[in-house]
Design a protein around this motif. Structure first.
Motif, short mmCIF file in Angstrom:
data_model
loop_
_atom_site.label_atom_id
_atom_site.label_comp_id
_atom_site.label_asym_id
_atom_site.label_seq_id
_atom_site.Cartn_x
_atom_site.Cartn_y
_atom_site.Cartn_z
N GLY A 178 0.83 -1.20 0.00
CA GLY A 178 0.00 0.00 0.00
C GLY A 178 0.87 1.25 0.00
N LEU A 179 0.64 2.13 -0.96
CA LEU A 179 1.38 3.39 -1.04
C LEU A 179 0.45 4.53 -0.63
N PRO A 180 0.71 5.12 0.53
CA PRO A 180 -0.15 6.23 0.95
C PRO A 180 0.15 7.47 0.12
N LYS A 181 -0.88 7.99 -0.51
CA LYS A 181 -0.74 9.22 -1.30
C LYS A 181 -1.62 10.29 -0.67
N ASN A 182 -1.26 11.52 -0.93
CA ASN A 182 -2.13 12.62 -0.51
C ASN A 182 -3.35 12.61 -1.42
N ILE A 186 2.99 12.33 -3.29
CA ILE A 186 3.52 11.44 -2.26
C ILE A 186 4.13 12.30 -1.15
N GLY A 187 3.62 12.11 0.06
CA GLY A 187 4.08 12.88 1.21
C GLY A 187 5.13 12.11 2.00
N PRO A 188 5.42 12.57 3.23
CA PRO A 188 6.46 11.94 4.06
C PRO A 188 6.20 10.46 4.33
N GLN A 189 4.95 10.07 4.59
CA GLN A 189 4.66 8.65 4.87
C GLN A 189 4.87 7.81 3.61
N GLY A 190 4.48 8.35 2.47
CA GLY A 190 4.71 7.67 1.20
C GLY A 190 6.19 7.46 0.92
N GLU A 191 6.99 8.47 1.26
CA GLU A 191 8.45 8.36 1.09
C GLU A 191 9.01 7.24 1.97
#
Length: 140
Positions: A59-63, A68-73
């Motif tokens: 799972g890739l968390p996107k805004n 892609i924010g800090p969690q996605g990174e």
């Protein structure tokens, strides 16, 4: 017939789900408490070998605006380390709102707050893998 593993990678835990051998359904398997990348990968290796996993959906968390924010990174960094350790195909699945959906489902099922905290990541991993399997089975 290959088994696919779904991962919901967070700072403290990794939710793990596995597909059935035919690739139709996703079942939550466990939640790994993160203790460092070596330990995380070692625990995942055990699951990969146990279920003979050939493909992994992360799972890739996107805004909400698709950036892609800090969690996605952090997730992308984890995926880089994972790929160095395992020779498996890794698919990134947009996971926007999966944790929200998982939480809502658990609340609707009247699961206590304490119990929800224990299973939320595993349920989110099941949603991530389930979404991927649905798209794959529809030929998308």
């Amino acid at each position: 017939m290959i088994r696919i593993m779904g991962l919901d990678v967070g700072d403290k835990t990794i939710g793990v789900a596995i597909s059935d051998p035919l690739g139709f359904t996703a079942q939550g398997v466990t939640t790994i408490r993160r203790k460092g990348i070596k330990s995380d990968l070692s625990q995942l290796r055990t699951i990969i070998e146990q279920y003979d996993i050939k493909e992994v959906v992360v799972g890739l968390p996107k805004n909400m605006n698709n950036t892609i924010g800090p969690q996605g990174e952090k997730v992308l960094n984890f995926v880089d380390k994972f790929k160095k350790e395992f020779d498996l195909e890794v698919i990134l699945q947009d996971e926007r709102l999966t944790t929200v959906s998982a939480e809502r489902m658990l609340i609707d099922a009247d699961v206590s707050r304490k119990k929800r905290k224990d299973v939320i990541d595993k349920v989110a991993a099941t949603y991530i893998l389930g979404s991927y399997l649905e798209k794959k089975n529809r030929g998308e």
